[in-house]
Design a protein around this motif. Structure first.
Motif, PDB file in Angstrom:
ATOM      1  N   LYS A  96      41.563  30.242  86.787  1.00  0.00           N
ATOM      2  CA  LYS A  96      40.404  31.031  86.348  1.00  0.00           C
ATOM      3  C   LYS A  96      40.438  31.235  84.845  1.00  0.00           C
ATOM      4  CE  LYS A  96      40.370  33.558  90.742  1.00  0.00           C
ATOM      5  NZ  LYS A  96      40.681  34.872  91.399  1.00  0.00           N
ATOM      6  N   GLN A  97      41.643  31.418  84.291  1.00  0.00           N
ATOM      7  CA  GLN A  97      41.756  31.720  82.868  1.00  0.00           C
ATOM      8  C   GLN A  97      41.418  30.538  81.963  1.00  0.00           C
ATOM      9  OE1 GLN A  97      44.138  32.528  85.075  1.00  0.00           O
ATOM     10  NE2 GLN A  97      44.533  34.728  84.913  1.00  0.00           N
ATOM     11  N   ASN A  98      41.755  29.317  82.410  1.00  0.00           N
ATOM     12  CA  ASN A  98      41.588  28.185  81.485  1.00  0.00           C
ATOM     13  C   ASN A  98      40.434  27.254  81.839  1.00  0.00           C
ATOM     14  OD1 ASN A  98      42.423  26.469  83.583  1.00  0.00           O
ATOM     15  ND2 ASN A  98      44.498  26.247  82.816  1.00  0.00           N
ATOM     16  N   ARG A  99      39.709  27.544  82.897  1.00  0.00           N
ATOM     17  CA  ARG A  99      38.678  26.615  83.355  1.00  0.00           C
ATOM     18  C   ARG A  99      37.643  26.328  82.270  1.00  0.00           C
ATOM     19  NH1 ARG A  99      36.992  24.219  87.879  1.00  0.00           N
ATOM     20  NH2 ARG A  99      38.689  25.151  89.054  1.00  0.00           N
ATOM     21  N   ASP A 100      37.227  27.358  81.533  1.00  0.00           N
ATOM     22  CA  ASP A 100      36.211  27.154  80.508  1.00  0.00           C
ATOM     23  C   ASP A 100      36.720  26.304  79.353  1.00  0.00           C
ATOM     24  OD1 ASP A 100      34.392  28.612  81.955  1.00  0.00           O
ATOM     25  OD2 ASP A 100      34.698  30.474  80.832  1.00  0.00           O
ATOM     26  N   LEU A 101      38.039  26.320  79.123  1.00  0.00           N
ATOM     27  CA  LEU A 101      38.623  25.496  78.069  1.00  0.00           C
ATOM     28  C   LEU A 101      38.748  24.038  78.501  1.00  0.00           C
ATOM     29  CD1 LEU A 101      41.551  27.696  76.710  1.00  0.00           C
ATOM     30  CD2 LEU A 101      39.584  26.932  75.397  1.00  0.00           C
ATOM     31  N   LEU A 102      38.856  23.814  79.815  1.00  0.00           N
ATOM     32  CA  LEU A 102      39.189  22.478  80.302  1.00  0.00           C
ATOM     33  C   LEU A 102      38.036  21.736  80.979  1.00  0.00           C
ATOM     34  CD1 LEU A 102      42.736  23.248  81.792  1.00  0.00           C
ATOM     35  CD2 LEU A 102      42.163  22.374  79.522  1.00  0.00           C
ATOM     36  N   MET A 103      37.033  22.470  81.436  1.00  0.00           N
ATOM     37  CA  MET A 103      35.934  21.830  82.158  1.00  0.00           C
ATOM     38  C   MET A 103      34.585  22.198  81.548  1.00  0.00           C
ATOM     39  SD  MET A 103      37.633  20.202  84.490  1.00  0.00           S
ATOM     40  CE  MET A 103      36.353  19.661  85.620  1.00  0.00           C
ATOM     41  N   ASN A 104      33.730  21.205  81.399  1.00  0.00           N
ATOM     42  CA  ASN A 104      32.361  21.455  80.962  1.00  0.00           C
ATOM     43  C   ASN A 104      31.544  21.994  82.143  1.00  0.00           C
ATOM     44  OD1 ASN A 104      32.543  20.462  78.222  1.00  0.00           O
ATOM     45  ND2 ASN A 104      32.703  18.394  79.095  1.00  0.00           N
ATOM     46  N   PRO A 105      30.405  22.635  81.851  1.00  0.00           N
ATOM     47  CA  PRO A 105      29.561  23.161  82.932  1.00  0.00           C
ATOM     48  C   PRO A 105      29.163  22.117  83.971  1.00  0.00           C
ATOM     49  CG  PRO A 105      28.857  24.071  80.828  1.00  0.00           C
ATOM     50  CD  PRO A 105      29.884  23.016  80.520  1.00  0.00           C
ATOM     51  N   ASP A 106      29.064  20.851  83.546  1.00  0.00           N
ATOM     52  CA  ASP A 106      28.671  19.793  84.486  1.00  0.00           C
ATOM     53  C   ASP A 106      29.842  19.227  85.286  1.00  0.00           C
ATOM     54  OD1 ASP A 106      30.032  18.287  82.629  1.00  0.00           O
ATOM     55  OD2 ASP A 106      28.326  17.036  82.046  1.00  0.00           O
ATOM     56  N   GLY A 107      31.041  19.802  85.089  1.00  0.00           N
ATOM     57  CA  GLY A 107      32.206  19.361  85.845  1.00  0.00           C
ATOM     58  C   GLY A 107      33.034  18.282  85.170  1.00  0.00           C
ATOM     59  N   SER A 108      32.563  17.796  84.029  1.00  0.00           N
ATOM     60  CA  SER A 108      33.322  16.769  83.307  1.00  0.00           C
ATOM     61  C   SER A 108      34.424  17.414  82.468  1.00  0.00           C
ATOM     62  CB  SER A 108      32.392  15.964  82.398  1.00  0.00           C
ATOM     63  OG  SER A 108      31.795  16.806  81.421  1.00  0.00           O
ATOM     64  N   TYR A 109      35.390  16.603  82.050  1.00  0.00           N
ATOM     65  CA  TYR A 109      36.481  17.102  81.235  1.00  0.00           C
ATOM     66  C   TYR A 109      36.002  17.426  79.824  1.00  0.00           C
ATOM     67  CZ  TYR A 109      40.079  15.612  84.617  1.00  0.00           C
ATOM     68  OH  TYR A 109      40.872  15.462  85.715  1.00  0.00           O
ATOM     69  N   THR A 110      36.547  18.488  79.239  1.00  0.00           N
ATOM     70  CA  THR A 110      36.311  18.771  77.838  1.00  0.00           C
ATOM     71  C   THR A 110      37.189  17.841  76.996  1.00  0.00           C
ATOM     72  OG1 THR A 110      38.079  20.413  77.743  1.00  0.00           O
ATOM     73  CG2 THR A 110      35.865  21.214  78.336  1.00  0.00           C
ATOM     74  N   GLU A 111      36.964  17.886  75.696  1.00  0.00           N
ATOM     75  CA  GLU A 111      37.794  17.078  74.793  1.00  0.00           C
ATOM     76  C   GLU A 111      39.266  17.489  74.919  1.00  0.00           C
ATOM     77  OE1 GLU A 111      38.310  16.161  69.980  1.00  0.00           O
ATOM     78  OE2 GLU A 111      36.615  17.346  70.716  1.00  0.00           O
ATOM     79  N   ARG A 112      39.498  18.777  75.117  1.00  0.00           N
ATOM     80  CA  ARG A 112      40.866  19.271  75.270  1.00  0.00           C
ATOM     81  C   ARG A 112      41.515  18.700  76.532  1.00  0.00           C
ATOM     82  NH1 ARG A 112      43.433  23.241  72.501  1.00  0.00           N
ATOM     83  NH2 ARG A 112      44.920  24.653  73.525  1.00  0.00           N
ATOM     84  N   SER A 113      40.748  18.634  77.616  1.00  0.00           N
ATOM     85  CA  SER A 113      41.271  18.057  78.855  1.00  0.00           C
ATOM     86  C   SER A 113      41.613  16.588  78.684  1.00  0.00           C
ATOM     87  CB  SER A 113      40.247  18.205  79.986  1.00  0.00           C
ATOM     88  OG  SER A 113      40.213  19.519  80.471  1.00  0.00           O
TER      89      SER A 113
END
Length: 278
Positions: A210-227
């Protein structure tokens, strides 16, 4: 499915932050092995769902309100646990997490990114994150330690992080606190070794919580640059699942498996620590 560890039957585990993604999985697995579970969160309601799942599966569990930064609330929870279960054999220090007030917007100084720079981090936010991860572990260990020492083979499991070894960008308070957890684990292991209390830690790699989801996942479910950076540096090329921690947990808490193991931090990271990047 992991074979039942009969040596754990009837023991009592206190799990701080027990409603979180990782610690709830630990709680449910320990209950499957016959361990009675006391889940501690700042509000009892957060742990009730986990307790319901454990009880529905035939286990025993209670959820209690306790703030790991408030000694009085921890003492009250301890009294209720001892009244309900009669003892404490295992302490899992899982409370912690991060907070936006202790996170920089940019990975390195000078990046043109909107948000807080290092110099704009507020002391209150930084201190709160450090305390919730480190001081909370210290206080819970103090409060429950006296009960643990009454048992024959007590154990403490601290929750560390990959960031304890090589600090992640953006999260200085969290990284510093987890590095402290590794050192504190060794200190406690040495201090209590002759008294029979073993103290170890688990350092999860990158798990979606729950704490890191916003850092690791985009709203559309794809990986962020950090992921994507994480995947590049994780040889197994995936995030961890909560179930990936359970074998290590059971090994460390079962005295018949790890009775001569104390003072270590075990990485469960898909090879992240092993990879140099080339």
């Amino acid at each position: 499915m992991i074979p039942i560890h009969e040596n754990l039957q009837g023991k009592v585990a206190v799990v701080t932050g027990g409603s979180g993604v990782l610690c709830s999985a630990m709680s449910k697995e320990l209950a499957r092995h016959g361990v009675k579970i006391a889940i501690l969160n700042r509000t009892a309601q957060k742990g009730e769902e986990v307790v319901s799942e454990i009880c529905s599966a035939g286990g025993e569990a209670i959820a209690l309100a306790a703030d790991v930064l408030n000694r009085e609330s921890l003492e009250k929870a301890k009294e209720e646990i001892v009244e309900s279960f009669g003892r404490v054999d295992i302490l899992i220090n899982g409370a912690g997490g991060n907070h936006p007030d202790a996170i920089t917007a940019m990975e390195t100084f000078g990046e043109e990114v909107e948000g807080k720079s290092f110099f704009e981090l507020e002391e209150k936010g930084f201190s709160q994150v450090f305390a919730s991860n480190f001081t909370g572990t210290f206080l819970a260990s103090q409060v429950f330690g006296k009960e643990l020492l009454k048992q024959l083979s007590p154990t403490i499991i601290n929750v560390s992080s990959m960031s304890s070894y090589s600090p992640m960008t953006k999260v200085p308070a969290y990284s510093a606190a987890k590095a402290g957890i590794n050192n504190f684990t060794m200190w406690m292991a040495t201090h209590f070794a002759e008294a029979g209390l073993r103290v170890n830690a688990i350092a999860p790699g990158f798990f979606l919580t729950k704490q890191n989801r916003d850092l690791l996942m985009n709203p559309d479910g794809s990986y962020t640059e950090r992921s994507n950076k994480i995947m590049t540096h994780t040889p197994m090329r995936r995030f961890g699942n909560p179930e990936d921690l359970l074998g290590t947990l059971l090994w460390l808490v079962d005295d018949s498996y790890s009775g001569f193991v104390t003072g270590i931090t075990v990485p469960v990271d898909g090879g992240f620590m092993a990879y140099s990047g080339v």
